[in-house]
Structure formats: structure tokens, C-alpha cells
Design a protein around this motif. Sequence first.
Motif, PDB file in Angstrom:
ATOM      1  N   LEU A   1       0.859  -1.172   0.000  1.00  0.00           N
ATOM      2  CA  LEU A   1       0.000   0.000   0.000  1.00  0.00           C
ATOM      3  C   LEU A   1       0.899   1.227   0.000  1.00  0.00           C
ATOM      4  N   TYR A   2       0.780   2.010  -1.058  1.00  0.00           N
ATOM      5  CA  TYR A   2       1.658   3.166  -1.246  1.00  0.00           C
ATOM      6  C   TYR A   2       0.841   4.440  -1.056  1.00  0.00           C
ATOM      7  N   ALA A   3       1.229   5.243  -0.054  1.00  0.00           N
ATOM      8  CA  ALA A   3       0.486   6.450   0.294  1.00  0.00           C
ATOM      9  C   ALA A   3       1.213   7.690  -0.210  1.00  0.00           C
ATOM     10  N   GLN A   4       0.445   8.603  -0.763  1.00  0.00           N
ATOM     11  CA  GLN A   4       0.986   9.893  -1.178  1.00  0.00           C
ATOM     12  C   GLN A   4      -0.147  10.909  -1.156  1.00  0.00           C
TER      13      GLN A   4
ATOM     14  N   LEU B   1      -0.734 -10.053   3.512  1.00  0.00           N
ATOM     15  CA  LEU B   1       0.308  -9.326   4.226  1.00  0.00           C
ATOM     16  C   LEU B   1       0.553  -8.010   3.491  1.00  0.00           C
ATOM     17  N   PHE B   2       0.281  -6.906   4.183  1.00  0.00           N
ATOM     18  CA  PHE B   2       0.443  -5.591   3.582  1.00  0.00           C
ATOM     19  C   PHE B   2       1.788  -4.981   3.957  1.00  0.00           C
ATOM     20  N   LYS B   3       2.513  -4.515   2.965  1.00  0.00           N
ATOM     21  CA  LYS B   3       3.719  -3.734   3.159  1.00  0.00           C
ATOM     22  C   LYS B   3       3.360  -2.281   2.836  1.00  0.00           C
ATOM     23  N   MET B   4       3.674  -1.366   3.728  1.00  0.00           N
ATOM     24  CA  MET B   4       3.184  -0.001   3.575  1.00  0.00           C
ATOM     25  C   MET B   4       4.331   0.999   3.487  1.00  0.00           C
ATOM     26  N   ARG B   5       4.210   1.909   2.502  1.00  0.00           N
ATOM     27  CA  ARG B   5       5.189   2.986   2.313  1.00  0.00           C
ATOM     28  C   ARG B   5       4.474   4.320   2.173  1.00  0.00           C
ATOM     29  N   SER B   6       5.192   5.376   2.476  1.00  0.00           N
ATOM     30  CA  SER B   6       4.676   6.726   2.266  1.00  0.00           C
ATOM     31  C   SER B   6       5.688   7.525   1.466  1.00  0.00           C
TER      32      SER B   6
ATOM     33  N   ASN C   1       0.362   2.892  10.556  1.00  0.00           N
ATOM     34  CA  ASN C   1       0.941   4.116  10.017  1.00  0.00           C
ATOM     35  C   ASN C   1       1.833   3.822   8.819  1.00  0.00           C
ATOM     36  N   CYS C   2       1.803   4.727   7.846  1.00  0.00           N
ATOM     37  CA  CYS C   2       2.702   4.668   6.695  1.00  0.00           C
ATOM     38  C   CYS C   2       3.738   5.776   6.894  1.00  0.00           C
ATOM     39  N   VAL C   3       4.967   5.384   7.156  1.00  0.00           N
ATOM     40  CA  VAL C   3       6.004   6.320   7.579  1.00  0.00           C
ATOM     41  C   VAL C   3       7.010   6.530   6.452  1.00  0.00           C
TER      42      VAL C   3
END
Length: 356
Positions: free
Chosen positions: A171-174, A232-237, A254-256
Motif C-alpha cells: 500500500l503506497y500512500a501519497q 500481508l500488507f507492506k506499507m510505504r509513504s 501508520n505509513c512512515v
Amino acid sequence: MTALLTIIVLVFILIAIWQMVKIFDLALATKNENTQVATDKDNTLNGYLMMGFLAFIYVITIVCCVLWGDLPLLSNSASAHGPTIDNLMIISLVIIFFVQTLTQFLLHYFAFKYKGEKGKKALFFADNNKLEAIWTIIPVIVLAGLIIYGLNTWINIMGVDESDDPLVVELYAQQFNWKARYGGADNTLGKSNVRLIDIDRANILGLDESDPNAQDDIITTELHLPVGRPVLFKMRSQDVLHSAYMPHFRAQMNCVPGMITQFGFTPTVTTVDMRETPEMVEKVKRINDIRVENSKPLLAKGEEALEPYTFDYLLICNKICGKSHYNMQMKIVVETQEEYDAWIKEQKAFKNSLIN
């Protein structure tokens, strides 16, 4: 100029009120009355007011429980660990409700029973070891039980077993949207770095084009999950601190920027099945009734009516990440394995999406 005049008028009004209060105090002083000392009448009135406010608290609590006490978010979990989270929440709410009811009663009742009366002296003692032990040990036991239960629940949720072959999704947050990245046929995410982002080549997530594992990665703007399979979610921001919140799955992380966080769960209810639950049917009907009423003024002006609401699982940002934070969401579709396989085959791999 108008604002300045308004401020000046308010200042003069405050000065006038202040002077009137001083005149009132001086008038009372001439009658040898000490208005700063409460009389038995004052204490009795305040005692009854305390009991009246206690009754008001209880009545409002009962009304709120009757009208809004169904707690819908504690009855529609869609993940394997959801019921455990809900049980922990219900236990916490019951304990808080009991303690709040008891302590509010004691506070207001004692204020009434032991109100000040002329000639009555208050009982005073420096300490009471028995009372102090009771009100210390009981909260310690209750809080320790909640903390241990909560930690055990958290450990079980976070302990994703790699032997279960979970579906790995990034999951990529921007600001202000989400992207989902699937590992492709090998279920392995390729290397990535924000420094590798190249908009001109459509490398929007900064994937390492030289990494073989990245070639079959799939980037989407909609999150599809197969029901019954661990994910399994890997999260980035990319920019600021975001928070991946999926309320119906009781999941949040949190996406840090600069690091990868992770969270895992197993979806248990498809989107279609959730739409057919009685609670969701009632919720959708209630929302659409409101939309019909709100559409009447629009139709009278010749404008289009509001679109009917249809339930969908959502991934939303639970951190205030900027001016468009409220609109940062992504649709989640939970479907059968066959439907998921058919959808994933329609998606374009990273190597085929690059612009040369």
C-alpha cells in the motif's frame, strides 16, 4: 474601520459591566452582608442541583443507548481477527460504563449527603490504608487484565505466518491518494525507492527496473482481495505520515516516510455478502433516503440528483495529512479466489506499463 469600531464598543460595554458589578458589591457591603460565604440555603440548593445533574446524566445516557446504542461498528467485522478486536472493545466499554456510572453516583450523592450545614464539622483523617489498598489494587488488576488481553490480541494479529502463503500487497500512500502493488506471479515485490520515481516513464512508485522481481509487479488504484486468504500488507509513504485504515477489517497501520511498516489479516466476508447483511441493507436505505430528500432542491433547480449510495469497503487515511486528507481513500473489493484470479489477469505488469 467597522471592525475597529466594533472592538471599541465591546470594550466600553465590558467596562460598563465591570463598573456595575463594583457598584453592586458596594451596595451589599453597606448592608453588612458577606456574599462570599455560603449559607445553609446555598448548600442545600447546590446539593439538590448535584442530584438533579446526576439524574440528567443518567437520562441522557439511557436515551443515547436506546437511540444510538446498536454500535454498528462492533457487528460487521470482515476479517478473521475482527471478532477478537470487537470483544476487547466491548469488554472495555462495559468496564468503563460500570465505573463511570458508579463513580458519578458517588460523586454527586456525597456532594448532596455531606453538604455544608451550620455547626456541622467534617470528619478528617490523615490516611486509611485499607481504602487506599482497595482503590489501588482493584484498578491495577482490571487494567493489567485489559493490557495483557490487548497485547496478546495484538501479537496474534501481527504474527503473520509466512507458511500460510499470504498474498503480499504493498500500500503506497501519497498526498492525496493510494496505490496498491501486487507481487505478480511470484508473489514477491520488487525493490523500490522514492529516488527512482520517474513520471516520464510512468514509474510512479519508484520501482527498481533492474530487479527481476519488479518486472511482473502490478500497480492498481483499486484493492482486490480474495476471501479466506491471508494478506500481508507492506506499507510505504512518499511524502508525509499517513495511516492506512480499513475499519471493517479492524486494521490500521501508520505509513512512515523512509521505512516499511506491515499489517496482515484474512478477509472473511466478500463485498457482495456484506451488502446483503441486514445491518448494511438498513444503513444503505437510511443514507439513500437522506440523499433523496437532499436531491429535491437540486431537481427543482434543474440540476442532477445525488447518486444512490452503494456500500464498498474502503481504505482511508486516518492521519490529517493535508488539505485534501478527507478525500484520500481507495475502494476495496473482497471477492472469491476465482474472481480475483480473473481480475488480476486483466491488469498490466510493470514492465509492460513503462514508457520508453
